[in-house]
Enzyme design. Structure first.
Site, PDB file in Angstrom:
ATOM      1  N   ASN A  64     -35.727 -55.309  89.167  1.00  0.00           N
ATOM      2  CA  ASN A  64     -36.872 -54.779  89.863  1.00  0.00           C
ATOM      3  C   ASN A  64     -36.886 -53.221  89.137  1.00  0.00           C
ATOM      4  O   ASN A  64     -36.027 -52.589  89.123  1.00  0.00           O
ATOM      5  CB  ASN A  64     -36.606 -54.478  91.219  1.00  0.00           C
ATOM      6  CG  ASN A  64     -37.387 -53.399  91.983  1.00  0.00           C
ATOM      7  OD1 ASN A  64     -38.611 -53.264  91.597  1.00  0.00           O
ATOM      8  ND2 ASN A  64     -37.114 -53.228  93.237  1.00  0.00           N
TER       9      ASN A  64
ATOM     10  N   LYS B  49     -39.241 -51.132  89.521  1.00  0.00           N
ATOM     11  CA  LYS B  49     -39.715 -49.923  90.435  1.00  0.00           C
ATOM     12  C   LYS B  49     -40.840 -49.142  89.631  1.00  0.00           C
ATOM     13  O   LYS B  49     -41.508 -49.821  88.902  1.00  0.00           O
ATOM     14  CB  LYS B  49     -38.445 -49.091  90.852  1.00  0.00           C
ATOM     15  CG  LYS B  49     -37.356 -49.818  91.694  1.00  0.00           C
ATOM     16  CD  LYS B  49     -36.371 -48.974  92.424  1.00  0.00           C
ATOM     17  CE  LYS B  49     -35.135 -49.936  92.822  1.00  0.00           C
ATOM     18  NZ  LYS B  49     -34.306 -49.443  93.662  1.00  0.00           N
TER      19      LYS B  49
ATOM     20  N   HIS C 249     -39.104 -54.290 100.362  1.00  0.00           N
ATOM     21  CA  HIS C 249     -38.245 -53.569  99.799  1.00  0.00           C
ATOM     22  C   HIS C 249     -37.885 -52.208 100.501  1.00  0.00           C
ATOM     23  O   HIS C 249     -38.850 -51.752 101.180  1.00  0.00           O
ATOM     24  CB  HIS C 249     -38.513 -53.134  98.468  1.00  0.00           C
ATOM     25  CG  HIS C 249     -37.399 -52.385  97.745  1.00  0.00           C
ATOM     26  ND1 HIS C 249     -36.874 -51.172  98.042  1.00  0.00           N
ATOM     27  CD2 HIS C 249     -36.528 -53.019  96.570  1.00  0.00           C
ATOM     28  CE1 HIS C 249     -35.879 -51.312  96.954  1.00  0.00           C
ATOM     29  NE2 HIS C 249     -35.487 -52.099  96.528  1.00  0.00           N
TER      30      HIS C 249
ATOM     31  N   GLU D  67     -37.469 -49.343  99.782  1.00  0.00           N
ATOM     32  CA  GLU D  67     -38.361 -48.336  99.389  1.00  0.00           C
ATOM     33  C   GLU D  67     -39.690 -48.389  99.933  1.00  0.00           C
ATOM     34  O   GLU D  67     -40.634 -47.209 100.110  1.00  0.00           O
ATOM     35  CB  GLU D  67     -38.433 -48.017  97.882  1.00  0.00           C
ATOM     36  CG  GLU D  67     -36.953 -47.678  97.609  1.00  0.00           C
ATOM     37  CD  GLU D  67     -36.576 -48.114  96.119  1.00  0.00           C
ATOM     38  OE1 GLU D  67     -37.475 -48.561  95.450  1.00  0.00           O
ATOM     39  OE2 GLU D  67     -35.146 -47.821  95.747  1.00  0.00           O
TER      40      GLU D  67
ATOM     41  N   GLU E  52     -29.864 -55.814 100.584  1.00  0.00           N
ATOM     42  CA  GLU E  52     -29.720 -54.812  99.748  1.00  0.00           C
ATOM     43  C   GLU E  52     -29.419 -53.579 100.817  1.00  0.00           C
ATOM     44  O   GLU E  52     -30.583 -53.099 101.294  1.00  0.00           O
ATOM     45  CB  GLU E  52     -31.211 -54.336  99.111  1.00  0.00           C
ATOM     46  CG  GLU E  52     -31.595 -55.012  98.116  1.00  0.00           C
ATOM     47  CD  GLU E  52     -32.359 -54.534  96.918  1.00  0.00           C
ATOM     48  OE1 GLU E  52     -31.803 -54.739  95.952  1.00  0.00           O
ATOM     49  OE2 GLU E  52     -33.370 -53.987  97.138  1.00  0.00           O
TER      50      GLU E  52
ATOM     51  N   GLY F 220     -29.000 -47.217  94.188  1.00  0.00           N
ATOM     52  CA  GLY F 220     -29.393 -46.195  93.047  1.00  0.00           C
ATOM     53  C   GLY F 220     -28.212 -45.202  93.354  1.00  0.00           C
ATOM     54  O   GLY F 220     -28.203 -44.084  92.756  1.00  0.00           O
TER      55      GLY F 220
ATOM     56  N   SER G 190     -27.031 -51.213  93.338  1.00  0.00           N
ATOM     57  CA  SER G 190     -25.919 -50.588  92.162  1.00  0.00           C
ATOM     58  C   SER G 190     -25.024 -51.710  91.635  1.00  0.00           C
ATOM     59  O   SER G 190     -24.098 -51.699  91.144  1.00  0.00           O
ATOM     60  CB  SER G 190     -25.096 -49.642  93.040  1.00  0.00           C
ATOM     61  OG  SER G 190     -25.428 -48.667  93.223  1.00  0.00           O
TER      62      SER G 190
HETATM   63  P1  13P Z   1     -30.177 -50.318  91.597  1.00  0.00           P
HETATM   64  O1  13P Z   1     -29.579 -51.492  91.105  1.00  0.00           O
HETATM   65  O2  13P Z   1     -30.856 -49.082  90.971  1.00  0.00           O
HETATM   66  O3  13P Z   1     -29.348 -49.531  92.561  1.00  0.00           O
HETATM   67  O4  13P Z   1     -31.414 -50.631  92.821  1.00  0.00           O
HETATM   68  C1  13P Z   1     -31.354 -51.822  93.466  1.00  0.00           C
HETATM   69  C2  13P Z   1     -32.908 -52.250  94.011  1.00  0.00           C
HETATM   70  O5  13P Z   1     -33.165 -51.532  95.033  1.00  0.00           O
HETATM   71  C3  13P Z   1     -33.481 -53.476  93.610  1.00  0.00           C
HETATM   72  O6  13P Z   1     -34.444 -53.873  94.388  1.00  0.00           O
END
Ligand code: 13P
Length: 253
Positions: free
Chosen positions: A13, A15, A97, A99, A167, A173, A213
């Protein structure tokens, strides 16, 4: 049906990262020999889906999207319908997600409607679930995940076009990941929830991804956890070398 019947899936992803020049990372991924028993998917920002498909052409690398609208089309300025993603050649879309749940106020009901719209267009819906740090510390993780599942994964979905991604919000992150026992506990609860909703045999075909992560140096141990069928990778998917290392760890698991 055991875990051996499910193809593994490494999904990236990107983002809101990536310009046209960054598609060179996809060339590297596409030309590396991808393991035959692992599905690989990159979900770039919407601006890059069309050119990304051109870069992935002729390889086993699939291209997906990060969100879609719940409606099939109409007066929704700035939004993108699942059928438009499918029209380009995308094969999957992430919905729900954290976010988007947090930054755009997306509810379980909206996520369910988006998953339905995705499948109606022929896309695989990757539905994300996860608890916040406060919820984990309060001991509410399984209740939170159970409620998100109940609201975001309606019985009308087709398990054949469904992937779930666990997640934890606090692991995204942050460089932190849950203990392997914590991942196993949530994945096993999701497998049970799937079985209750769709029946044991269809439930056994749904891939369960861990996300948050995942890096080359922790991927192997995460992939060793029961009922982890792959990963949804953020930061480490932006770099072809890192993502390839994760794909290789998954192939070896
Ligand atoms: P990270 O791997 O950067 O922690 O992000 C995970 C994520 O949100 C994937 O959708």
């Amino acid at each position: 049906m055991g875990a051996g019947m499910r193809r593994k899936l490494a999904a990236g992803n990107w983002k809101m990262n990536g310009l046209l020049a960054d598609l060179a990372q996809l060339d590297q991924l596409a030309k590396a020999p991808l393991p035959a028993h692992v599905d690989t998917l990159i979900c770039p920002p919407a601006t890059l889906i069309h050119p990304a498909l051109a870069h992935a052409k002729g390889s086993a690398l699939a291209i997906g999207a990060q969100d879609c609208h719940a409606q099939g089309g109409g007066a929704f300025t700035g939004d993108i319908a699942a059928v438009q993603l499918r029209d380009l050649g995308a094969s999957a879309v992430i919905v729900g997600h954290s976010e988007r749940r947090e930054g755009h106020g997306e509810t379980d009901a909206l996520v369910a409607a988006k998953a339905q719209a995705a499948q109606a267009a022929g896309l695989c819906a990757i539905v994300c679930l996860g608890e916040t740090l406060g919820q984990r510390q309060a001991g509410d993780t399984l209740a939170v995940i159970g409620a998100q599942f109940a609201g975001s994964v309606p019985a009308t979905l087709d398990p054949a076009l469904l992937v779930l991604a666990y997640e934890p919000v606090w692991a995204i992150g942050s460089g932190l990941i849950p203990t392997l026992a914590q991942i196993a506990e949530v994945h096993s609860s999701l497998r049970a929830a799937l079985a209750a909703r769709f029946g044991a045999a269809p439930a056994a075909t749904v891939r369960l991804l861990y996300g948050g992560s995942v890096k080359p140096d922790n991927a192997a141990e995460v992939f060793g956890v029961a009922d982890v069928d792959g990963a949804l990778v953020g930061g480490a998917s932006l770099n072809a070398q890192d993502f390839s290392a994760i794909v290789q760890a998954l192939a070896a698991a």
